[in-house]
Design a protein around this motif. Sequence first.
Motif, PDB file in Angstrom:
ATOM      1  N   TRP A  27     -11.820  15.939  -6.269  1.00  0.00           N
ATOM      2  CA  TRP A  27     -10.906  14.848  -6.615  1.00  0.00           C
ATOM      3  C   TRP A  27      -9.291  15.530  -6.995  1.00  0.00           C
ATOM      4  O   TRP A  27      -9.198  16.780  -7.237  1.00  0.00           O
ATOM      5  CB  TRP A  27     -11.160  14.594  -8.387  1.00  0.00           C
ATOM      6  N   VAL A  73       0.977  -1.131  -0.061  1.00  0.00           N
ATOM      7  CA  VAL A  73      -0.001  -0.112   0.099  1.00  0.00           C
ATOM      8  C   VAL A  73       1.003   1.169  -0.136  1.00  0.00           C
ATOM      9  O   VAL A  73       1.804   1.275   0.819  1.00  0.00           O
ATOM     10  CB  VAL A  73      -0.831   0.075   1.249  1.00  0.00           C
ATOM     11  N   GLN A 116      -3.756  11.661  -7.558  1.00  0.00           N
ATOM     12  CA  GLN A 116      -2.789  11.001  -6.548  1.00  0.00           C
ATOM     13  C   GLN A 116      -2.748   9.480  -6.950  1.00  0.00           C
ATOM     14  O   GLN A 116      -3.906   9.191  -7.120  1.00  0.00           O
ATOM     15  CB  GLN A 116      -2.896  11.325  -4.902  1.00  0.00           C
ATOM     16  N   GLN A 117      -1.801   8.616  -6.455  1.00  0.00           N
ATOM     17  CA  GLN A 117      -1.730   7.316  -6.881  1.00  0.00           C
ATOM     18  C   GLN A 117      -2.445   6.655  -5.635  1.00  0.00           C
ATOM     19  O   GLN A 117      -1.931   6.764  -4.285  1.00  0.00           O
ATOM     20  CB  GLN A 117      -0.399   6.675  -6.808  1.00  0.00           C
ATOM     21  N   TYR A 118      -3.170   5.633  -6.001  1.00  0.00           N
ATOM     22  CA  TYR A 118      -4.086   4.646  -4.940  1.00  0.00           C
ATOM     23  C   TYR A 118      -3.501   3.357  -4.925  1.00  0.00           C
ATOM     24  O   TYR A 118      -3.574   2.742  -4.025  1.00  0.00           O
ATOM     25  CB  TYR A 118      -5.641   4.937  -5.033  1.00  0.00           C
ATOM     26  N   LYS A 152       0.053   0.300 -10.706  1.00  0.00           N
ATOM     27  CA  LYS A 152      -0.594   1.692 -10.855  1.00  0.00           C
ATOM     28  C   LYS A 152      -1.451   1.539 -12.235  1.00  0.00           C
ATOM     29  O   LYS A 152      -2.086   2.463 -12.133  1.00  0.00           O
ATOM     30  CB  LYS A 152       0.320   2.341 -10.679  1.00  0.00           C
ATOM     31  N   LEU A 190      -1.040   6.525   1.866  1.00  0.00           N
ATOM     32  CA  LEU A 190      -2.459   5.995   2.166  1.00  0.00           C
ATOM     33  C   LEU A 190      -2.340   5.234   3.517  1.00  0.00           C
ATOM     34  O   LEU A 190      -3.778   4.785   4.052  1.00  0.00           O
ATOM     35  CB  LEU A 190      -2.880   4.964   1.076  1.00  0.00           C
ATOM     36  N   TYR A 248      -0.707  12.652   1.802  1.00  0.00           N
ATOM     37  CA  TYR A 248      -1.877  12.272   1.517  1.00  0.00           C
ATOM     38  C   TYR A 248      -2.440  13.897   1.131  1.00  0.00           C
ATOM     39  O   TYR A 248      -2.818  14.477   2.041  1.00  0.00           O
ATOM     40  CB  TYR A 248      -2.591  11.649   2.448  1.00  0.00           C
TER      41      TYR A 248
END
Length: 427
Positions: free
Chosen positions: A383, A352, A386-388, A394, A356, A373
């Motif tokens: 919105w 993760v 950012q990468q989740y 990814k 996050l 974050y």
Amino acid sequence: MQQPLAYRMRPKNLDEVVGQKQLVGPGKVIRRMVEAKMLSSMILYGPPGTGKTSIASAIAGSTRYAFRMLNAATDTKKDLQVVAEEAKMSGTVILLLDEVHRLDKTKQDFLLPHLESGRLILIGATTENPYIAINPAIRSRTQIFEVLPLTEEDILQAVEHALQDKINGLGDYPVTIEEAALFHLARGTNGDLRSALNGLELAVRSTPPNEAGEIQLTLPIIEECIRRKALTHDKDGDAHYDVISALQKSIRGSDVDAALHYLARLVEAGDLTIICRRLLVIAYEDIGLGNPGAASRTVNAVLAAEKLGFPEARIPLAETVIDLCLSPKSNSSITAIDRALGDIKQGKAGSVPDHLKDSHYQGAKTLGRGVGYQYPHQNERGWVNQQYLPHSLKHARYYLPKSTGKYEQALASRLQQLQEWKKKSSS
């Protein structure tokens, strides 16, 4: 008068309980309670004939505590007082209170202090949802366990045991039973072991021996004794699953008349539990985001059908089949989660991202947890870019929307907008 077979075959300890391994199996909660001698009051809820009384009886047999049975609807406060007095004089008593949801305030107020003392172990049995039907004062003093419908394998095992048991069962009778009849006994009773055993006993006792001195149980005999028609007389019972499959495929293919035909065959066979489960599966698997409102209506119709029972249950079931047949179809939800599961099963998980990770503990920032974050609600568009996903995934895409219904068309439009924002932010 001899007691019914289902009564005689009640388990004397937890090892003899049919099914319900999620509660009484090795290492499971009720077995742990018994083995640790730390019994507490509980409520068992589930469909009729699934083992609520059997579990209570087995607990009493395994602990060697006195076991008493009362009914909350028909027995009086005085009956409860007799059991409570016995508990005071002789020690712990296990009280199985059937229809516990019918407990009135007077009886409830009498029971509460006895439950708190621990001398009286209440095992309440009900077919109703206890979170809705049972008073919070009782709920707060009990643990709640759901008893699930028995599988065909569970019922087959119990039937075969009853046919062999010479003391409590039917082992002294020279019985032979056709394979199709045996499977119908397991399937046609919809997980209700009481109905299966009592239907079996009626069949055995009412069927005269043939010239060879055998009591031969055929499919028509079992149909009559459990009052459920088999779908066909095929030997292997495949028609049962064929009709269920045809129902789902007809709904998926939007053929309303064919779907109603297969529904009628299942209704005639009395397979309410199977119909309800299958319609819920169809609503989420085949209609899904094409018409999400249909899934909610299906849930309500299933609840109504279960409350009504046959024959009236056919009405909400038919309404649901028509609704699902004529709804736009989308399997995008099931295919999306299956794609994600496919990656997980292949070991494609990844860590993760740090921003996050949970940051609600001392020292989290030192480890970089939650740092960087961005809170989307603080952005006017709701919105931020950012990468989740884990870094190794990814670029993965699991949800691929369809355009068969207005709702999913709107979701597809929103997804496209988000992807365009992301592309612009990254360029």
